[in-house]
Design an enzyme around this catalytic site. Sequence first.
Site: not given
Length: 314
Positions: A135, A138-139
């Site tokens: 992701c 997300c990261d």
Amino acid sequence: MSKIYDVIVLGAGPAGLAAGLYAGRSRLSVLIIEKGQDGGQIAITDEIENYPGQKVEGESGPSLIARMTEQAAKFGAERVSDTITEVSLEGEVKVLKSAKAEYQGKNVIIATGAHARPIGCKGEAEYMGKGVSYCATCDANFFEDFEVYVVGGGDSAVEEAMYLTKFARKVTLIHRRNELRAAKSIQEKAFKNPKLEFMWDSVVEELGGDEILSEMTVKNVKTGEITKVTADEDDGMFGLFGFIGTIPNSKVFEGIIDMDERGYIKTDEDMHTNIPGVYAAGDVRIKSLRQVVTAAADGAIAAVQVERSMSDYF
């Protein structure tokens, strides 16, 4: 089990727990069934930065989910750990069966989530959350000024690779073919991006490193040539993102609930499926963004729709 619940929620990720919270707070009898640990994919995320209202520093997937679980319990959501293997969703009372029990509910909210299709290389599970991610939203921020590698060649892989160039020092896209499968318009943007490079006809064979990802073996599928990738000495690590698709956890509903060709459940904007009294929320349904915040919103909407269907609200 003879009790007939107002609503049964399948899954205790962000969507399922939000549904349990809202249903319980509406004074509905609610049962949450989860086969594993609460949280789904977010439970293996070491650090979270983009969930509104979270702790600004030191928030992890498990810590966020623990508070969601506590909230759902506070408002009376009952819990059971089980794996549903058979469902009967027609009629006023829905029946969910496992190897050890049978559960009955007037409504069902499917919040079983989805999981990333694995890259398929040796050591992948070992470095998940320690360099391996699925992701970018997300990261990406965790890899600012690092080198990053992306596996895939479709629209999502190329778009996510371009997104990662906003953070990483350099992004290399690894693709098993000699041309991308992404739309031409996306490809044109990718080839113009100075921070994006390509490794064609290649697959990741093995990952390594001392606790965090710092080594990778890549094989050319045409020549058999092996390339050893190592992290920059000053960095000590690099990122590897897999974007070769996700797999919805919807198999038990095949042939019963309307889905797309990939197995994602079709819903309207209020989470209704094609079966009255059956809703889907979170990553298991067709949607454009799969994040904790959107999953929680889906669960809240589904639970409110259940409450309204059982009251004289309208």
